[in-house]
Scaffold this active site. Structure first.
Site, short mmCIF file in Angstrom:
data_model
loop_
_atom_site.label_atom_id
_atom_site.label_comp_id
_atom_site.label_asym_id
_atom_site.label_seq_id
_atom_site.Cartn_x
_atom_site.Cartn_y
_atom_site.Cartn_z
N SER A 73 0.83 -1.21 0.00
CA SER A 73 0.00 0.00 0.00
C SER A 73 0.86 1.26 0.00
CB SER A 73 -0.89 0.03 1.24
OG SER A 73 -1.96 -0.86 1.14
N PRO A 74 0.35 2.34 -0.57
CA PRO A 74 1.06 3.62 -0.46
C PRO A 74 1.07 4.09 0.99
CG PRO A 74 -1.10 3.91 -1.48
CD PRO A 74 -0.88 2.44 -1.36
N CYS A 89 2.79 7.22 3.37
CA CYS A 89 3.56 8.46 3.42
C CYS A 89 4.74 8.33 4.38
CB CYS A 89 2.67 9.63 3.84
SG CYS A 89 1.47 10.10 2.61
N ALA A 117 1.32 8.75 -1.32
CA ALA A 117 0.52 9.84 -1.85
C ALA A 117 1.45 10.97 -2.28
CB ALA A 117 -0.47 10.33 -0.80
N GLN A 134 0.91 6.85 -6.35
CA GLN A 134 -0.40 7.38 -6.01
C GLN A 134 -0.42 8.89 -6.23
OE1 GLN A 134 -1.93 7.67 -1.83
NE2 GLN A 134 -3.41 6.13 -2.51
N TYR A 143 -9.17 13.04 1.57
CA TYR A 143 -8.45 14.02 0.77
C TYR A 143 -9.36 14.54 -0.35
CZ TYR A 143 -4.63 12.43 3.66
OH TYR A 143 -3.87 12.12 4.75
N GLY A 186 0.12 -2.78 4.54
CA GLY A 186 0.94 -1.64 4.87
C GLY A 186 1.88 -1.92 6.02
#
Length: 355
Positions: free
Chosen positions: A22-23, A25, A57, A99, A181, A322
């Site tokens: 998963s993305p 940050c 992201a 992403q 977002y 993640g």
């Protein structure tokens, strides 16, 4: 052959397995430029056998960053550093997506381990945020509603970032429509109280997301996979719900996406969520069945057997994880070992394959 370690083909890309990163940050960029941390952080997942790594992201404009430390794709310098990271991933036999994101009213915030929390003041590097409506996120600074020209600038930002992502050599692109977002803010009635063509009905609230998916597809061309991440529920009365997510997911596929990455939450500050293993998997199943679209499932998936069961149950076509990748960057190799799956190991790691 296990389902988890069977290949998955989306357009011209065949991913070696269905256990994906998963993305996440890292809040470690400088002026949107990824640093050596990002290079090491992402490359290790390729060595660890991930089928697809989705980079964090990444803001399509400076004002779209969650924090001043977010990565970006609004300059050629950023593109060129991303290209080096992509090359590292490919050299290790992996595939990487990115992403593309805009944080909207949740932009200009402090990174998680900063001494301060909430919005970053202008005199400390913060900026004015934008949103579908002038409804701020709880505890954050006031936000400004986007006008028609502002919406067009957002679409143009996604277009420019897509061009740079394609030039950098990414294997997939993900449009971020989740976690409260900007694109999720348009989807949710809790944050979108507009009365024009971008507000009101579900079709209107999804209009910006679909414009962007269509734009990304046009620029990406016919061969590159495009994913869309959606939050299937706001966990709040009057908010976005899974049945709407299924409909939006179907529309996204019709506009050029290939898979819906199903998550949840982010619109309200203190949702009541019952965290448990696989707690978001039922949302992926609803979107997959209701929208008749391929999905990815995520949410406290921490073991090989659990990931295999997600696929066997028909809830999803791929599994995102993640935290488990952070705990073990070789999660896929371990999962293959536990399931007895035959996969290619880096020759440097072969001694750990069976014993």
């Amino acid at each position: 052959m296990t389902l988890l370690f069977s290949p998955l083909t989306l357009r011209s890309r065949t991913f070696r397995n269905r256990l994906w990163v998963s993305p996440m940050c890292m809040y470690s960029a400088v002026e949107g430029v990824p640093q050596s941390w990002h290079r090491t952080h992402l490359a290790q997942f390729a060595s660890g056998g991930a089928g697809l790594i989705v980079a964090e992201a990444t803001a399509v404009t400076p004002e779209g960053r969650i924090s001043p430390r977010d990565t970006g794709l609004w300059t050629d310098e950023q593109r060129d550093v991303w290209a080096e990271i992509v090359s590292d991933i490919h050299a290790r036999g992996g595939m990487i997506g990115i992403q593309l994101a805009h944080a909207g009213r949740k932009a200009s915030t402090w990174w998680p381990w900063a001494e301060e929390q909430g919005s970053v003041p202008a005199d400390q590097g913060g900026w004015q945020t934008v949103a579908p409506s002038a409804v701020p996120f709880e505890g954050f600074a006031p936000t400004e509603a986007l006008d028609a020209a502002g919406i067009d600038r957002i679409v143009a930002g996604f277009a420019d970032a897509t061009r740079r992502a394609v030039d950098a050599g990414f294997d997939a692109l993900e449009v971020h429509g989740a976690h409260g977002y900007l694109l999720h803010q348009f989807l949710s009635p809790l944050s979108n109280v507009r009365s024009d063509e971008y507000g009101g009905s579900l079709q209107n609230r999804a209009r910006l997301l679909l414009r962007i998916v269509e734009t990304v597809r046009e620029i990406a061309g016919p061969d590159l996979p495009v994913l869309v991440r959606l939050s299937a529920t706001d966990y709040a009365e009057g908010g976005f719900v899974p049945e709407e997510a299924a409909e939006v997911g179907r529309w996204a596929i019709e506009h050029g996406a290939d898979l819906v990455d199903v998550s949840s939450g982010g619109t309200i500050a203190h949702p009541k969520v019952q965290l448990r293993p696989g707690y978001q998997v039922p949302f992926a199943e609803i979107v997959r069945a209701g929208g008749r679209v391929p999905t990815g499932a995520v949410g406290l998936i921490t073991s090989a057997a659990q990931a295999e069961e997600v696929l066997a149950s028909g809830a999803a076509d791929a599994v995102f994880a993640g935290r488990e990748w952070l705990r073990d960057p070789h999660f896929a190799l371990r999962a293959a070992h536990e399931l007895g799956a035959e996969v290619d190991w880096p020759p440097q790691y072969l001694r750990a394959r069976w014993r």
